[in-house]
Design an enzyme around this catalytic site. Structure first.
Site, PDB file in Angstrom:
ATOM      1  N   SER A   1      74.350  25.311  71.072  1.00 33.91           N
ATOM      2  CA  SER A   1      75.463  25.877  71.502  1.00 33.91           C
ATOM      3  C   SER A   1      75.247  25.263  73.103  1.00 33.91           C
ATOM      4  CB  SER A   1      75.056  27.455  71.496  1.00 33.91           C
ATOM      5  OG  SER A   1      73.577  28.078  72.559  1.00 33.91           O
TER       6      SER A   1
ATOM      7  N   HIS B   1      63.517  22.316  63.132  1.00 34.47           N
ATOM      8  CA  HIS B   1      65.527  21.890  62.867  1.00 34.47           C
ATOM      9  C   HIS B   1      65.014  20.866  62.609  1.00 34.47           C
ATOM     10  CE1 HIS B   1      66.034  24.095  66.584  1.00 34.47           C
ATOM     11  NE2 HIS B   1      65.060  23.469  67.210  1.00 34.47           N
TER      12      HIS B   1
ATOM     13  N   LEU C   1      85.934  19.579  51.125  1.00 28.81           N
ATOM     14  CA  LEU C   1      85.592  20.404  51.954  1.00 28.81           C
ATOM     15  C   LEU C   1      86.205  20.413  53.701  1.00 28.81           C
ATOM     16  CD1 LEU C   1      83.473  23.131  52.832  1.00 28.81           C
ATOM     17  CD2 LEU C   1      81.776  21.136  52.811  1.00 28.81           C
TER      18      LEU C   1
ATOM     19  N   ASP D   1      70.387  30.659  62.749  1.00 25.82           N
ATOM     20  CA  ASP D   1      69.562  30.656  63.183  1.00 25.82           C
ATOM     21  C   ASP D   1      67.668  30.624  62.859  1.00 25.82           C
ATOM     22  OD1 ASP D   1      68.112  31.704  65.938  1.00 25.82           O
ATOM     23  OD2 ASP D   1      68.933  34.006  66.030  1.00 25.82           O
TER      24      ASP D   1
HETATM   25  C1  FPP Z   1      68.444  28.254  65.859  1.00 25.47           C
HETATM   26  O1  FPP Z   1      67.424  28.123  65.944  1.00 25.47           O
HETATM   27  C2  FPP Z   1      68.483  26.381  65.846  1.00 25.47           C
HETATM   28  C3  FPP Z   1      69.173  25.768  66.869  1.00 25.47           C
HETATM   29  C4  FPP Z   1      69.191  25.848  67.746  1.00 25.47           C
HETATM   30  C5  FPP Z   1      70.271  24.613  66.375  1.00 25.47           C
HETATM   31  C6  FPP Z   1      70.087  23.884  64.829  1.00 25.47           C
HETATM   32  C7  FPP Z   1      69.831  23.002  64.223  1.00 25.47           C
HETATM   33  C8  FPP Z   1      69.989  22.735  63.107  1.00 25.47           C
HETATM   34  C9  FPP Z   1      70.065  23.922  61.786  1.00 25.47           C
HETATM   35  C10 FPP Z   1      69.810  21.185  62.899  1.00 25.47           C
HETATM   36  C11 FPP Z   1      70.500  19.987  62.647  1.00 25.47           C
HETATM   37  C12 FPP Z   1      71.402  20.143  64.206  1.00 25.47           C
HETATM   38  C13 FPP Z   1      71.857  19.059  64.665  1.00 25.47           C
HETATM   39  C14 FPP Z   1      72.273  19.405  66.508  1.00 25.47           C
HETATM   40  C15 FPP Z   1      71.809  18.029  64.317  1.00 25.47           C
HETATM   41  P1  FPP Z   1      65.852  28.614  66.981  1.00 25.47           P
HETATM   42  O2  FPP Z   1      65.402  27.453  67.317  1.00 25.47           O
HETATM   43  O3  FPP Z   1      66.954  29.485  67.839  1.00 25.47           O
HETATM   44  O4  FPP Z   1      65.163  29.377  66.358  1.00 25.47           O
HETATM   45  P2  FPP Z   1      63.866  31.112  66.230  1.00 25.47           P
HETATM   46  O5  FPP Z   1      65.601  31.383  67.292  1.00 25.47           O
HETATM   47  O6  FPP Z   1      63.399  30.644  65.755  1.00 25.47           O
HETATM   48  O7  FPP Z   1      63.642  30.587  68.271  1.00 25.47           O
END
Ligand code: FPP
Length: 233
Positions: free
Chosen positions: A58, A30, A124, A13
């Site tokens: 999610s 991201h 893994l 997150d």
């Molecule tokens: C949460 O941060 C992260 C996500 C919803 C996506 C996680 C994705 C990655 C780590 C990249 C790799 C993923 C893929 C699908 C290749 P947030 O956007 O909720 O951050 P915030 O809470 O600060 O808004």
């Protein structure tokens, strides 16, 4: 003292906040988050962790702006293609949990390909939760059990926890020993609700793009100092 640590589950997150803090679009967070994912997977393999489950998307994430969802799906497309070679070289197995019917056909085809081609690897297991929601997972499992009961192949009284867990997406994967959530949020957000019954939790304020193998090592040493009792005294 050390505890058995086979499986770490992570809620990655804080990508959006990481980007906003730098005046960048959320998508830049991201992109950096995907690099962190690669680094952490390598570190976990080197530390001898057998299972790493990552919450990549999610079922709730479908409600984000189309632009952000499209970006994440494109990142995933590129990732599935570009990482296969390294995953193979490292002897890692990839599997996906979540509702595949929500994802584009070409992505599902790539997911199935990578699962098939890495199925025999055992260093893994990288389990990627994509379009995943734990309540939906439990309902899907309940439907399968109900169908067996309705067809007379299962007596409802015979159902046990050990049987039920084999109907979840995570069948065959041990429960997480440790759940880590980054970015300071202290909630579970519909992640692995059945599987985390006895997991230890660690919440760190670090935003996911800044998370490092060094911090992972510190968290593991904190985990090792805990006493796990599983309800016993
Ligand atoms: C949460 O941060 C992260 C996500 C919803 C996506 C996680 C994705 C990655 C780590 C990249 C790799 C993923 C893929 C699908 C290749 P947030 O956007 O909720 O951050 P915030 O809470 O600060 O808004």
């Amino acid at each position: 003292m050390t505890n058995t640590l086979e499986h770490i589950a992570v809620i990655m997150d804080g990508n959006g906040r990481w980007a906003q803090k730098r005046g960048l679009p959320r998508t830049a967070g991201h992109k950096k988050g995907a690099e962190t994912l690669r680094e952490i997977a390598k570190a976990a393999a080197d530390m001898g962790i057998k299972y790493l489950t990552l919450y990549a998307f999610s079922t709730e994430n479908w409600k984000r702006d189309k632009e952000e969802v499209d970006y994440l799906m494109d990142l995933l497309r590129r990732y599935l293609k570009s990482e296969l070679k390294e995953v193979q070289e490292r002897g890692a197995r990839i599997c996906f949990i979540g509702e595949r019917q929500m994802l584009a056909d070409d992505i599902v085809t790539e997911m199935e390909r990578i699962e098939k081609e890495t199925a025999a690897n055992d260093k893994l297991t990288l389990c990627v939760a994509l379009s995943y929601g734990a309540r939906a997972e439990i309902v899907a499992a309940a439907k399968k059990v109900a169908a067996l009961a309705a067809s007379g192949r299962l007596e409802p009284e015979q159902l046990t926890e050990d049987m039920f867990k084999n109907f979840l997406y995570t069948a065959g994967i041990p429960d997480p020993d440790l759940v880590i959530r980054t970015s300071g949020e202290q909630r579970i957000s519909n992640y692995l609700l059945w599987q985390i019954a006895y997991s230890e939790f660690y919440f760190t304020p670090t935003l996911w793009p800044d998370f490092s193998p060094e911090e992972l090592k510190k968290i593991i040493s904190d985990f090792n100092s805990r006493e796990r009792r599983y309800g016993k005294i």
